[in-house]
Write an enzyme that holds these catalytic residues in place. Structure first.
Site, PDB file in Angstrom:
ATOM      1  CG  HIS A 167      -3.183 -36.975  78.544  1.00 49.92           C
ATOM      2  ND1 HIS A 167      -2.767 -37.082  77.238  1.00 49.92           N
ATOM      3  CD2 HIS A 167      -4.489 -37.334  78.555  1.00 49.92           C
ATOM      4  CE1 HIS A 167      -3.779 -37.487  76.490  1.00 49.92           C
ATOM      5  NE2 HIS A 167      -4.838 -37.656  77.273  1.00 49.92           N
ATOM      6  CB  SER A 187     -12.871 -43.382  74.096  1.00 50.01           C
ATOM      7  OG  SER A 187     -13.192 -43.989  75.337  1.00 50.01           O
ATOM      8  CE1 TYR A 206      -9.214 -40.749  70.602  1.00 48.62           C
ATOM      9  CE2 TYR A 206      -7.621 -41.105  72.354  1.00 48.62           C
ATOM     10  CZ  TYR A 206      -8.928 -41.072  71.925  1.00 48.62           C
ATOM     11  OH  TYR A 206      -9.938 -41.336  72.808  1.00 48.62           O
ATOM     12  CD  GLU A 222      -4.531 -40.922  76.466  1.00 52.10           C
ATOM     13  OE1 GLU A 222      -5.661 -40.675  76.034  1.00 52.10           O
ATOM     14  OE2 GLU A 222      -3.540 -41.033  75.736  1.00 52.10           O
ATOM     15  NE  ARG A 241      -7.401 -49.263  79.406  1.00 53.35           N
ATOM     16  CZ  ARG A 241      -8.607 -49.180  79.935  1.00 53.35           C
ATOM     17  NH1 ARG A 241      -9.024 -50.104  80.788  1.00 53.35           N
ATOM     18  NH2 ARG A 241      -9.419 -48.196  79.619  1.00 53.35           N
TER      19      ARG A 241
END
Length: 338
Positions: free
Chosen positions: A6, A71, A191, A281, A287
């Site tokens: 991913h 996104s 999500y 991801e 992050r």
């Protein structure tokens, strides 16, 4: 090998993002979009080497299954012609990344799923991308961007696309895009809700009875599903469906995009390891650095390394399951002697 199932191209050449804004503005003004800009290999290298490629090496993975920025897929923007062109240029960019770094990136495509269209353009784009060496796709169960007006994934609306997936022997990651519903934060609500909704749609139907070779990855650890596994087992019983192990779990897989150790522990305790694919991801939804550990939230390899499982089970999560779910990737790796 350690295969991250991913990954998205989240930090792109500026000219690509600028063109998207011009494309949207042109559609709004009723004018044709400008020509897509020339983007050099060096521009692509700069964005990749300072972001995903650097982190892959730092965090100990070997390969990432790579797709356009989720996104920004946004098929609800414009019309079908806008969606088709946007999907093509995004997928072409992914193809170029994989061409520049074939040992590190395996390409997966987005689809031009404009809300008012059928799946014919998506079938054409999937076929085009597989011809270019792509190994799978991202399938959006809610192309409208947060309103869930499309039929469930078990509806005949989707069947022509599933037939194409089975013929090409590629899986799909079920992945929505940005939210245009102010009640749904994109990565924190939309999500996870979409992942959970997709699983329940599959539970209510008998899709894999009709398409026994169809394979779906539900990302973000399966949404809320593992945490409520007893609920779904009970609902399957109430709805007179077979046990989930046979009803869904030969065809449905979850990734490890769960950003703390207790969540990964629960995932591995509840879901059979044969159904879990390593994923991060990274450079994505979350992050920052976790202040309780000092490590990045999306450094998910650490969590899998810490699981109390056998090395055979860990190998399945890190490599074996991905090669089984993505047979085109497995064939490419075997051609390289891996």
């Amino acid at each position: 090998m350690i295969i991250d199932c991913h990954g998205h191209y989240t930090v792109l050449p500026k000219a690509h993002d600028d063109w998207r804004e011009m494309q949207k503005a042109a559609f709004k003004a009723g004018q044709p979009a400008p020509e897509y800009p020339a983007i050099s290999d060096d521009e692509i290298r700069e964005t990749i080497e300072s972001n995903q490629l650097r982190l892959i090496k730092e965090r100990g993975a070997d390969m990432t299954i790579f797709s356009p920025r989720a996104s920004a897929m946004a098929p609800h923007v414009g019309d079908q012609s806008v969606a088709v062109k946007w999907a093509q240029v995004c997928n072409d960019l992914i193809g170029r990344v994989a061409g520049l770094y074939p040992e590190v990136f395996a390409p997966v495509c987005m689809l031009p799923q404009s809300p008012e269209a059928d799946m014919s353009s998506s079938i054409a784009e999937l076929e085009r991308c597989v011809d270019m060496g792509f190994i799978g796709c991202n399938l959006n169960p809610d192309p409208g961007g947060g309103h869930f007006r499309h039929p469930p994934l078990t509806d005949e609306y989707w069947f022509p696309f599933y037939e194409a997936m089975c013929e090409l022997d590629v899986p799909a990651m079920i992945h929505v895009s940005g939210s245009c519903n102010p009640a749904m934060h994109a990565t924190g609500a939309y999500y996870i809700a979409a992942d959970t909704i997709a699983f329940m749609q599959l539970l209510e139907g008998d899709l894999f009875g009709r398409f026994p070779n169809l394979r779906f990855i539900i990302p973000h650890g399966g949404g809320a599903v593992p945490y409520h596994w007893g609920r779904y087992r009970g609902l399957a019983d109430m709805l007179k469906k077979p046990d989930l192990s046979g009803h869904l779990m030969n065809n449905v897989f979850f990734d490890t995009c769960v950003y703390h150790q207790p969540g990964i522990n629960l995932l591995a305790d509840v879901i059979d390891n044969k159904n879990i694919l390593f994923g991060s991801e990274m450079v994505g939804a979350v992050r920052g650095i976790d202040p309780t550990t000092g490590f990045y939230f999306d450094d998910t390899k650490r969590y899998v390394d810490a699981l109390d499982i056998s090395e055979a089970e860990r190998h399945a999560i890190f490599e074996g399951n991905a090669r089984r779910v993505f047979p085109r990737l497995d064939a490419q790796l075997k051609e390289r002697g891996l």
